[in-house]
Scaffold this motif. Structure first.
Motif, short mmCIF file in Angstrom:
data_model
loop_
_atom_site.label_atom_id
_atom_site.label_comp_id
_atom_site.label_asym_id
_atom_site.label_seq_id
_atom_site.Cartn_x
_atom_site.Cartn_y
_atom_site.Cartn_z
N VAL A 73 0.84 -1.20 0.00
CA VAL A 73 0.00 0.00 0.00
C VAL A 73 0.88 1.25 0.00
CG1 VAL A 73 -1.62 1.37 1.38
CG2 VAL A 73 -2.03 -1.08 1.05
N ALA A 74 1.90 1.25 0.84
CA ALA A 74 2.78 2.43 0.92
C ALA A 74 3.50 2.64 -0.41
CB ALA A 74 3.81 2.23 2.04
N ARG A 75 3.95 1.56 -1.03
CA ARG A 75 4.68 1.71 -2.30
C ARG A 75 3.73 2.13 -3.44
NH1 ARG A 75 8.03 -3.68 -3.02
NH2 ARG A 75 8.58 -2.66 -4.99
N ALA A 76 2.53 1.59 -3.44
CA ALA A 76 1.55 1.96 -4.48
C ALA A 76 1.26 3.46 -4.41
CB ALA A 76 0.27 1.16 -4.31
N ASN A 77 1.21 4.00 -3.18
CA ASN A 77 0.87 5.42 -3.01
C ASN A 77 2.07 6.34 -3.16
OD1 ASN A 77 -1.82 4.90 -2.55
ND2 ASN A 77 -1.61 4.79 -0.32
N ASN A 78 3.25 5.78 -3.30
CA ASN A 78 4.46 6.60 -3.34
C ASN A 78 4.69 7.19 -4.74
OD1 ASN A 78 6.83 7.83 -2.64
ND2 ASN A 78 8.07 5.96 -2.86
N THR A 79 3.76 8.01 -5.18
CA THR A 79 3.83 8.66 -6.49
C THR A 79 3.02 9.95 -6.44
OG1 THR A 79 3.03 8.49 -8.78
CG2 THR A 79 1.97 7.05 -7.21
N SER A 80 3.40 10.90 -7.27
CA SER A 80 2.63 12.15 -7.31
C SER A 80 1.35 11.98 -8.12
CB SER A 80 3.48 13.27 -7.93
OG SER A 80 3.81 12.91 -9.26
N LEU A 81 1.23 10.84 -8.82
CA LEU A 81 0.04 10.60 -9.65
C LEU A 81 -0.98 9.76 -8.88
CD1 LEU A 81 2.05 9.80 -12.89
CD2 LEU A 81 0.83 11.90 -12.37
N GLY A 82 -2.24 9.89 -9.24
CA GLY A 82 -3.28 9.15 -8.51
C GLY A 82 -4.51 8.92 -9.38
N LEU A 83 -4.27 8.41 -10.60
CA LEU A 83 -5.42 8.26 -11.49
C LEU A 83 -6.23 7.01 -11.16
CD1 LEU A 83 -6.92 9.50 -13.84
CD2 LEU A 83 -5.51 8.19 -15.41
N ALA A 84 -5.57 5.83 -11.20
CA ALA A 84 -6.33 4.59 -11.01
C ALA A 84 -5.52 3.61 -10.16
CB ALA A 84 -6.64 3.96 -12.36
N ALA A 85 -6.19 2.55 -9.70
CA ALA A 85 -5.51 1.48 -8.95
C ALA A 85 -6.48 0.31 -8.92
CB ALA A 85 -5.16 1.92 -7.54
N GLY A 86 -5.96 -0.86 -8.61
CA GLY A 86 -6.86 -2.00 -8.52
C GLY A 86 -6.21 -3.17 -7.82
N VAL A 87 -7.07 -4.08 -7.32
CA VAL A 87 -6.56 -5.28 -6.65
C VAL A 87 -7.22 -6.52 -7.25
CG1 VAL A 87 -6.11 -4.09 -4.46
CG2 VAL A 87 -8.33 -5.19 -4.82
N PHE A 88 -6.47 -7.62 -7.21
CA PHE A 88 -7.02 -8.92 -7.59
C PHE A 88 -6.90 -9.83 -6.37
CE2 PHE A 88 -6.29 -6.97 -11.64
CZ PHE A 88 -7.37 -7.40 -12.39
N THR A 89 -8.02 -10.40 -5.94
CA THR A 89 -8.04 -11.23 -4.74
C THR A 89 -9.37 -11.97 -4.65
OG1 THR A 89 -7.98 -11.19 -2.32
CG2 THR A 89 -8.92 -9.27 -3.37
N LYS A 90 -9.37 -13.07 -3.86
CA LYS A 90 -10.66 -13.74 -3.56
C LYS A 90 -11.19 -13.25 -2.21
CE LYS A 90 -9.09 -18.08 -4.40
NZ LYS A 90 -7.90 -18.19 -5.23
N ASP A 91 -10.33 -12.54 -1.45
CA ASP A 91 -10.68 -12.10 -0.10
C ASP A 91 -11.29 -10.69 -0.19
OD1 ASP A 91 -10.72 -11.11 2.45
OD2 ASP A 91 -8.76 -11.94 3.01
N LEU A 92 -12.63 -10.62 -0.21
CA LEU A 92 -13.27 -9.32 -0.44
C LEU A 92 -13.08 -8.35 0.73
CD1 LEU A 92 -16.47 -10.01 -2.52
CD2 LEU A 92 -14.35 -8.91 -3.22
N ASN A 93 -12.95 -8.88 1.95
CA ASN A 93 -12.67 -7.97 3.08
C ASN A 93 -11.35 -7.26 2.85
OD1 ASN A 93 -14.95 -8.78 4.29
ND2 ASN A 93 -14.00 -9.91 5.97
N LEU A 94 -10.34 -8.05 2.49
CA LEU A 94 -9.01 -7.48 2.24
C LEU A 94 -9.07 -6.50 1.07
CD1 LEU A 94 -6.01 -7.45 2.96
CD2 LEU A 94 -5.69 -9.38 1.41
#
Ligand code: NAD
Length: 503
Positions: free
Chosen positions: A414-435
Motif C-alpha cells: 500500500v505504501a509503495r503503491a501510493n508513493n507517487t505524485s500521480l493518482g489516477l487509477a488502482a486495482g486489486v485482484f483477490t478472492k478475499d473481499l474484506n481485504l
C-alpha cells in the motif's frame, strides 16, 4: 495525390468552414505512415468566429427545456450506434487501434455517455433543491449552464473523449468549441455533422483544428467559461494556469502510473489476465493503465511463468482483421518516446527484460503485416525485478511496457503503491473481499477496480487524484462540472426590513 478521406475543415455556425490560415497538416495511418486526410488549421480569427457562433447559439439552447435537449441528444446517440462500424473504421485508421477494439469500445462508450446524460437531464437531473429554514423562509437553488465551454482532447480515445466532454456540456445547456488532438482529428467534423443531423442547432457544437498553440489560444479566450482538458500532466498544468487567469472552471483528466496489485490469495489466471488487460489493451495507450504490477514475492515465479505463456495471445496484424488485438503506437514521436523508455529500462535502470524489448522486427516476423517498418510498431514488453526508483517505474510511458515489482506485506505494498505524485487509477485482484475493500480504502487514486480492470461505464464518475487531475467525468457527479449554482433565500416574514425600520 488523393487521400482516403476528404479534408477535415473547421465546423461552426452549423456547417463545415474552411480555415482562413490557408495552412493544413496531414493526419497519418500509424500502421503504415500513409497520409489519411488534410486538416485545416484554425487561425486565431477562426477560433474567435467559432466562439462567437457558440455565443449566438447559447441564449436559445440554454433556454430550451431539458427534455427537448434530451430528445435531440438521444437521436444523436442513435445515429452514432447506427454508424458504429463506419466510425470505428475511421478511428482504427486514425489511431492504429484494431477494429476489434474500436468497434466494440470507442463509439459504444461514447454513445452510452450521450444517452446517459440526455436521460439524466430529461429526467430532472438539473433540478436544484429546496431547504426549509423557518415556516416562512426557505432557500431554493437552481443549476445554470456556464456558457461557451472549450473541450480539448488527447489522441488515444478521440471520439470517446469528444463525447464524454460534449454530452454533459450540451445536455446541461452549454455550447462547446472542441479541439481534437492534432494526431487524431478525423472524427471531429463527422461528430459535428451527426449532432447537426440529430437537430443540435447551429453554433451549439463547434470544431477548431490545430496543435497546442490553437489549444492555448482557445483556453485563454475571454469568451470561454470553462475548459475541459484531457492530456498530459505537463500540458494540464499550463492549461489550468492559463484558465485560472480568467477564473474559468476547469476539468483536468491527466496521466497516471497506476498500481495493479495482485494480493496473495489471488486466482493466478485472473491476476495474469487482469495485468495483461491493464498493460496491453490499446497497445498500452490508456491513461488508467496499471503499469506497476505488484506481485507477492511468493507468487512471482508462477505469475511470470503464466504471463509468458499468455503473451503469445497478443496478436499484431491487419487492423481490420477481427483476430488482431494489438496495433502500432499512434505516431513516430510517440514510438521514439516509448522506445527510449525501453532502452533506459534495459541499459540504465537495469531491470530484467522478461519479454519483448527493442527487437520488434523479429517479433513481427511471424505476423502477416507487410512493410511494418513504415508503421509505428513496437512489441509488448515486460520488465521484472523492478524497483520503485527506476525511471520506467516512476514515469508514465503510455505504451505496452509492464513493470513487475515484488512485495512482502500488505502494509508495504500500500505504501509503495501510493508513493507517487500521480493518482489516477488502482486495482486489486483477490478472492478475499474484506481485504480488497481494506486495501482499496487506503489507495490514493480516483478510479479503482476489484477483480476487474479498465471498464468505465457511463454511470461511473472517473477522475484522478493528486497530479492526475481535477474534477470528474461521467456519472451523476459528471453533470455538476457543467453547471453553476444560484442560491436564493426567500423570506415571507419581512424580518430583514424590520431591523432598519426600528432604528
Ligand atoms: P497532450 O497534453 O500532449 O495533448 C493533449 C491536447 O492538448 C492536444 O489536443 C494538444 O494539441 C493540446 N495542447 C497542447 N499544448 C497545449 C496548450 N499549451 N494549451 C492548450 N492545449 C494544448 O496529451 P496527449 O499526448 O495528446 O495525450 C496523452 C496523455 O493524455 C497521457 O498522459 C494520458 O494519460 C492522458 N489521458 C488522460 C485521460 C484521463 O481521463 N485522465 C484520458 C486519456 C488520456
Amino acid at each position: 495525390m488523393s487521400l482516403p478521406y476528404p479534408d477535415r475543415t473547421l465546423y461552426y455556425s452549423g456547417s463545415q468552414q474552411p480555415s482562413t490560415s490557408n495552412k493544413t497538416f496531414q493526419t497519418i495511418d500509424p500502421s503504415t505512415s500513409q497520409p489519411l486526410a488534410n486538416i485545416h488549421i484554425s487561425s486565431p480569427s477562426d477560433v474567435d468566429t467559432a466562439i462567437s457562433s457558440a455565443q449566438k447559439a447559447f441564449p436559445s439552447w440554454s433556454a430550451t427545456p431539458p427534455i427537448e435537449r434530451a430528445r435531440i441528444l438521444q437521436k444523436a446517440a442513435a445515429i452514432l450506434r447506427a454508424r458504429n462500424n463506419e466510425l470505428a473504421e475511421i478511428e482504427t485508421h486514425d489511431t492504429g487501434k484494431p477494429f476489434s477494439e474500436t468497434s466494440g469500445v470507442d463509439i459504444v462508450t461514447g454513445a452510452d455517455v450521450l444517452e446517459y446524460f440526455a436521460n439524466l437531464v430529461g429526467g430532472g437531473g438539473l433540478n436544484g433543491e429546496t431547504i426549509q429554514l423557518r415556516p416562512n423562509a426557505w432557500v431554493y437553488t437552481t443549476k445554470n449552464p456556464l456558457g461557451v465551454c472549450a473541450g480539448i482532447g488527447a489522441w488515444n480515445y478521440p471520439i470517446q473523449i469528444a463525447l464524454w466532454k460534449s454530452a454533459p456540456c450540451l445536455a446541461a445547456g452549454n455550447c462547446m468549441v472542441y479541439k481534437p488532438s492534432e494526431f487524431t482529428p478525423l472524427h471531429s467534423t463527422v461528430l459535428a455533422e451527426i449532432y447537426s443531423e440529430a437537430g443540435v442547432p447551429p453554433g451549439v457544437f463547434n470544431v477548431v483544428q490545430g496543435a497546442g498553440d490553437v489549444g492555448a489560444y482557445l483556453t485563454q479566450h475571454p469568451g470561454i467559461a470553462k475548459v475541459s482538458f484531457t492530456g498530459q500532466v505537463a500540458t494540464g498544468c499550463k492549461v489550468a494556469g492559463s484558465a485560472a487567469g480568467g477564473m474559468k472552471y476547469v476539468t483536468m483528466e491527466l496521466g497516471g502510473k497506476s498500481a495493479c496489485i495482485i494480493l496473495p490469495d489471488a486466482d493466478l489466471e485472473q491476476a495474469v489476465d487482469g495485468a495483461m488487460m491493464a498493460n496491453f489493451f490499446s497497445t498500452g495507450q490508456v491513461c488508467t493503465n496499471g503499469t506497476r504490477v505488484f506481485v507477492p514475492k511468493t507468487m512471482k515465479s508462477a505469475f511470470e511463468k503464466r504471463l509468458l505463456e499468455k503473451m503469445q495471445f497478443i496478436r499484431a496484424g491487419d487492423l481490420m482483421d477481427p483476430s488482431t488485438n494489438f496495433g502500432p503506437l499512434v505516431s513516430k514521436p510517440h514510438l521514439d518516446k516509448v522506445t527510449s523508455y525501453i532502452k533506459h529500462g534495459i541499459e540504465t535502470d537495469k531491470a530484467t527484460l522478461l519479454y519483448g524489448g527493442l527487437d520488434t522486427p523479429s517479433w513481427l516476423q511471424t505476423t502477416p503485416i507487410k512493410d511494418y517498418q513504415k508503421g509505428h510498431w513496437i512489441q509488448p514488453t515486460v520488465f521484472t525485478n523492478c524497483s520503485d526508483d527506476m525511471r520506467i517505474v516512476k514515469e508514465e510511458i503510455f505504451g505496452p511496457v509492464m513493470s513487475i515489482l515484488a512485495y512482502n506485506s500488505i502494509e508495504e505494498v500500500v505504501a509503495r503503491a501510493n508513493n507517487t505524485s500521480l493518482g489516477l487509477a488502482a486495482g486489486v485482484f483477490t478472492k478475499d473481499l474484506n481485504l480488497a475493500h481494506q486495501v482499496i480504502a487506503q489507495l490514493e487514486a480516483g478510479i479503482t477496480w476489484i477483480n476487474s480492470w479498465g471498464e468505465s461505464p457511463a454511470e461511473m464518475s472517473v477522475g484522478g487524484w493528486k497530479m492526475s487531475g481535477v474534477g470528474v467525468e461521467n456519472g451523476r457527479r459528471g453533470i455538476e462540472a457543467w453547471v453553476r449554482t444560484k442560491s436564493t433565500l426567500v423570506d415571507m416574514g419581512g424580518e430583514v426590513a424590520t431591523v432598519f425600520a426600528k432604528l
